[in-house]
Structure formats: C-alpha cells, structure tokens
Enzyme design. Sequence first.
Site, PDB file in Angstrom:
ATOM      1  N   CYS A 173      39.606  34.270  49.973  1.00  0.00           N
ATOM      2  CA  CYS A 173      40.544  34.336  48.851  1.00  0.00           C
ATOM      3  C   CYS A 173      41.551  35.406  49.228  1.00  0.00           C
ATOM      4  CB  CYS A 173      39.835  34.697  47.552  1.00  0.00           C
ATOM      5  SG  CYS A 173      40.990  34.964  46.189  1.00  0.00           S
ATOM      6  N   CYS A 177      42.756  37.576  45.864  1.00  0.00           N
ATOM      7  CA  CYS A 177      41.857  38.506  45.146  1.00  0.00           C
ATOM      8  C   CYS A 177      40.454  38.423  45.729  1.00  0.00           C
ATOM      9  CB  CYS A 177      41.899  38.293  43.640  1.00  0.00           C
ATOM     10  SG  CYS A 177      41.690  36.611  43.033  1.00  0.00           S
ATOM     11  N   SER A 178      39.507  37.857  44.982  1.00  0.00           N
ATOM     12  CA  SER A 178      38.128  37.892  45.467  1.00  0.00           C
ATOM     13  C   SER A 178      37.357  36.665  44.985  1.00  0.00           C
ATOM     14  CB  SER A 178      37.447  39.161  44.968  1.00  0.00           C
ATOM     15  OG  SER A 178      37.556  39.233  43.556  1.00  0.00           O
ATOM     16  N   CYS A 179      38.040  35.530  44.797  1.00  0.00           N
ATOM     17  CA  CYS A 179      37.395  34.330  44.263  1.00  0.00           C
ATOM     18  C   CYS A 179      36.246  33.892  45.177  1.00  0.00           C
ATOM     19  CB  CYS A 179      38.408  33.203  44.120  1.00  0.00           C
ATOM     20  SG  CYS A 179      39.686  33.610  42.921  1.00  0.00           S
TER      21      CYS A 179
END
Lengths: 221, 237
Positions: free
Chosen positions: B139, B142-144
Amino acid sequence: MDGVHDMGGQQCHGVIEPEIDEPLFHDSWERRVLGLVLACGATGSWNLDESRFARETLPPAFYLSASYYRIWLAGLEKLLLQNQMVTAEELSDFKMREPAVPVKRVVKAEQVAPMLASGAPVDREAAAKALYAVGEMVRVRNYQPQTHTRLPGYIRGHVGRVALVQGCHVYPDSNSLGMGENPQWLYCIEFQSAELWGDTENSGSVMVDCWEPYLEKTDSK
Amino acid sequence: MVVGALNCLLFSPLRIGYYAAMTEKDNFEHTHHHDHSHDHDHSRLDETAVRVRALESLLVDKGYVDAAALDALIENCETRIGPRNGAQVVARAWTDAKFRKWLLEDGTAAIASLGFSGRQGEHMKVVENTPELHNMVVCTLCSCYPWPVLGLPPTWYKSAPYRSRAVREPVAVLQEFGVELPAEKLIRVWDSTAEMRYMVLPEQPAGTESLSESELASLVTRDSMIGTGLPLASVQK
C-alpha cells in the site's frame, strides 16, 4: 493532494528492515492508540477517508519521522479537534472543560465482535454502466486535487490496461470532504513497469485500483 | 479548492511544539528499533504513554469511548485476526481444488466460509502465484492490509522504504527479503489504493503433496501471503 504519504516510486528511503519475531506492539501505549482510533471511529464522527486525509496532512517532517502509532495518535487528536469533540485546551492538559458534543453512537463491549466481524463494505449499487471493459487501454488523467485522493502520483498520465472491474465503490475524493459517497466504478489497471519507470530490470507490472473519474480514454495500444 | 491547504495549516501552528517533540523522539527510535535491549529514551517514551493514558481518560470522561469496549476492541485485534487464519485459507486451497477455484473467483465469500471476515477484509481478492508469475502486495499511500487473514501489518510493511520501493524495484526488494526468483518469472505488484484487500496464494512447495491440511498450514508464512516470502519447504519440527 501531492503529499508526503504518496510514497510509491520515491527514492533514497533506504533498505527495508524486517524485525525478526516482531511483537504486535512495541509499547503498551500503542495498543491503546489502536483501540482509541477504532473506538472513536465507531462514533461515526468521521469516515475512513476523512481519517486518512487527517493523517496525510500532518506536517511532512513529522509524518516521515514518526512511528506508525504516533501518526495515528496525531491524526486522532486532529480529528477530535476538527469535530469539536475536544478543545485545544483540553488536549493541552487533558482536563475536561466542555461537555461532550452529541455523537452518532458509542460502541459497547458486546457490540465490538459483531462490529469488527461485519466491517463496513463500500460497494454500492451502480447508477450507470461501467465506461471501461476488461482488456481496454486507458490513460490516467492529469488530475491533481489539493484535497484527498487515492490516485497515487506515480501513475498520473500513464497508460494501462483494465485488468479487473471491481464493482461500484464509495469515492474517497468526495467522501473525504464530507460530500457524500458519490459511488464510482472501480477498476484494477495493470501498468507495465517499463511504462512507469522507463528502463527497468523487471518486465513485470504494477496493478493499481483506480476509480472511473481518474481515467480517460486513449488510442494507445 | 483550498481545503487541502487549510487542512495542512489549520492545526500545525498550534501544535508545532508537539510535532517537534514527537519527531525528535522518533528519529531516535528509528535508528534503534531493531534492538530493544538498547537503552531507550525513557522520559519521552513515558511522555507519550502518559499522553495516551490522559487522552483515554478524557474520552471516557466525555462519554465518547466506553472503557470495556476499548479493551474488547484491542483484545479482538490481538486474538481474532492474524496470519494463522490466512495460512488455513492457503492450506485449504492447496488441498481442495473446488475451494481454490472459489477462492480465486470470490475471495471474500470463500474466506468467510472458514470464519474470517470483517474490518479491512470486506473486499478480498486472492491472487495466485504460478510458475510464470509472482505476486506481491503493497500500500504505497498508507498501510492497507487484509486484517482478517493476516492481522495487523508488520512495521516494515508500513515503512517508507517498502512503500516507496515495492512498485519501482520489486526484484531488489525481494532480494532483501532473501527471495531470488528465476529471471524469467514475471512480477506483479498490487498497490492497495482502494478498499480491495489483496492476499497472495503462494505455490505449494514441491514434495508436500502427502501432508495433511494442518501440516501444510504450518508451511505458510505471513510473508508468503504478502508476496515478500515463499512458503517453508518442509514442516519444522
């Protein structure tokens, strides 16, 4: 927004450092931050896209150097302020001065497991047919909003092939502004690595989910 | 369209001291985060811990957060989700051709049939490694990460080096993870920019056909389902 969070393709960030047997949290406050972010999110005072925007617009130097849960903490405090749920004074000494503002819900312990297990799907009924079909070539628009978008800068202007039609999904570019879900068709676009990065050691590809407004027709083959 | 700029400016003047203090601390933490036996800057660490505790009390006092619900949320994330769930999904796919087909066609439903569903896994897409193709998930924004099957993401997955480099130089990234693929194998990197959550179905290691489903699950590492690793070649005793 061309923010510091949009990291795809940036250089000089150094080597990746996996930690052997990494614990779930490095300090006990981190697990409390995770819980607070989820619990406050459940009040319905902001949506997922608004919370992403709050983190992306933190000062860039802070975003790049802070640990993950510190970014979450700073984003949470920002959202609480923006929604008048706390005042700046209250955040300075954590003494309650103002009564609470009404929120949509306060999640109870017995509601937690069903809430997490059902999640919050974002697929919606489509108002119109999808403009593009699998196999079609499309170009990513030169779209540069100052506001939240999930269009990463590294694909802007590039041509790719529609690999999957993922359904009609909530559009973050509207939802992050509190302007409604405005559902749009979502496509997974395959970009050849050479198209994105010029000469490259790998002949592979990068797959990026793009909403219909990010795309335009192209004659490229 | 000045909302973005406003969002950047609105709170930073007020909070410059806060960000500066937190940044200084984290520079230290970043260079040391590998070895926790080193001395930490305990005063600043405590500062954040105190701040979080105070914020929690304020939010509970205001009635926005129910203290028992907060504990339940954390407990849920610590115990109900994690890569052992994903490993079960992979092992089932390796042993059951019908399930495998379903998993690749409708990941969300097939995974839910094993009891894994919900937040950050509402729209699952499972992508299959083959002798010709290797998949890897990132991702960049962000941090998906697919929580129900893999749990909370590891720090490196959320870090600038991985997020920036995975899309541009996946071969080099894989080498850093100790994964050397044949040069002719195509690499496909999936950038999780929407709410679709990707999980890699790794190739079953050769010579493991006689193993039971639970033995097979023990071969499936977290990284093999992100695509930055491969399954173990044999059962670890």
